[in-house]
Write an enzyme that holds these catalytic residues in place. Structure first.
Site, PDB file in Angstrom:
ATOM      1  N   TYR A  82       0.824  -1.207   0.000  1.00 42.53           N
ATOM      2  CA  TYR A  82       0.000   0.000   0.000  1.00 42.53           C
ATOM      3  C   TYR A  82       0.865   1.267   0.000  1.00 42.53           C
ATOM      4  O   TYR A  82       0.371   2.348  -0.280  1.00 42.53           O
ATOM      5  CB  TYR A  82      -0.912   0.050   1.228  1.00 42.53           C
ATOM      6  N   LYS A 135     -12.993   1.029   3.920  1.00 42.72           N
ATOM      7  CA  LYS A 135     -12.083   2.122   3.627  1.00 42.72           C
ATOM      8  C   LYS A 135     -12.881   3.405   3.449  1.00 42.72           C
ATOM      9  O   LYS A 135     -13.894   3.412   2.762  1.00 42.72           O
ATOM     10  CB  LYS A 135     -11.309   1.847   2.330  1.00 42.72           C
TER      11      LYS A 135
END
Length: 272
Positions: free
Chosen positions: A49, A231
């Site tokens: 990420y 998210k």
């Protein structure tokens, strides 16, 4: 108060966390710090990420005692095989500014490379050394779990998979339960233009309860005994996701069950 689930190694995991993909740099650190201040205690990141430094900065800013936090990171292909995971986790810990993570996952099995078993054996050693409290996997299928069971001595604490009312994965969840593995949902609201939040069924249930579609889907995950890591960079939505002091009745659960298309997209790595 976010409920927790017991893991097979004696630890526990908060059922609701924050997926951090897309939360980068200063803006991402500020959002994650605000989420921690709202009450989140579970942050899910990964080496790929490229935001572990922002996660670490958020943790420092929030000033939450380390023992109250649950931090997950994942190692992907470059850190698979032999002892590569040792350096991978050490680098992640340095970026996070932590002495250990609570959960370390193999991000993908990558069976064509045939290195996930040796990687798992390295994970077992990292756990024994205290660099991670628990170890698990992500995107593993039953055949991969069978092989781990046959060739190693530790059952994964968690398998993190794509899961939401569109892709309910009932068979996989039953298999995990049989093995003593907690199922964790990524993309818990759907994604890629197929958000379950727009489904008329979800909107109708939310309207009856006086809740938002996001709250209904988050509660669905919790009532299914799942861990969910939605998210969002929107603080209002983050706040809503914590306000789950209601129950979905059997009629609502039955309605939501009709949304299961049994179609996952395991090959799509975007955002996970």
């Amino acid at each position: 108060m976010i409920p927790s689930l017991p893991l097979n190694d004696g630890h526990s995991i908060p059922q609701l966390g924050l997926g951090t993909y897309g939360l980068w740099n200063e803006e991402g650190a500020a959002t994650m710090a605000a989420a921690l201040e709202l009450g989140y205690r579970h942050l899910d990141t990964a080496a790929r990420y490229e935001n572990e430094d922002a996660v670490g900065e958020a943790i420092r800013r929030a000033g939450i005692p380390r023992e109250e936090l649950f931090v997950t990171t994942k190692l992907d292909g470059p850190w698979q095989g032999d002892d590569r995971a040792v350096g991978g986790l050490n680098d992640s810990l340095e970026r996070l500014g932590l002495e250990y993570v609570d959960l370390l996952l193999i991000h993908w099995p990558l069976p064509a490379r045939d290195q996930y078993v040796s990687t798992w054996q390295t994970f077992e050693r990292l756990k024994a050394e205290g660099l991670t409290r628990s170890i698990g996997v992500s995107n593993f299928k039953a055949t991969h779990l069978d092989r781990l069971a046959a060739e190693t001595g530790t059952v994964p604490a968690v398998n993190q998979i794509q899961l939401n009312p569109h892709v309910a994965r009932v068979t996989e969840r039953e298999d995990h339960a049989r093995r003593g593995i907690v199922t964790e949902s990524y993309s818990p609201f759907g994604g890629g233009g197929a958000s379950v939040l727009k489904e008329p069924v979800i909107v109708a249930v939310a309207g009856r309860l006086g809740r938002t579609p996001g709250q209904v889907v988050a509660k669905w995950h919790l009532q299914q005994g799942l861990v969910a890591i939605p998210k969002s960079g929107n603080l209002d939505r983050l706040r809503e996701n914590l306000d789950l002091d209601f129950e979905l009745d059997e009629a609502a659960l039955a309605e939501i069950a009709t949304l299961d298309t049994h179609e996952g997209n395991d090959s799509d790595r975007v955002g996970h």
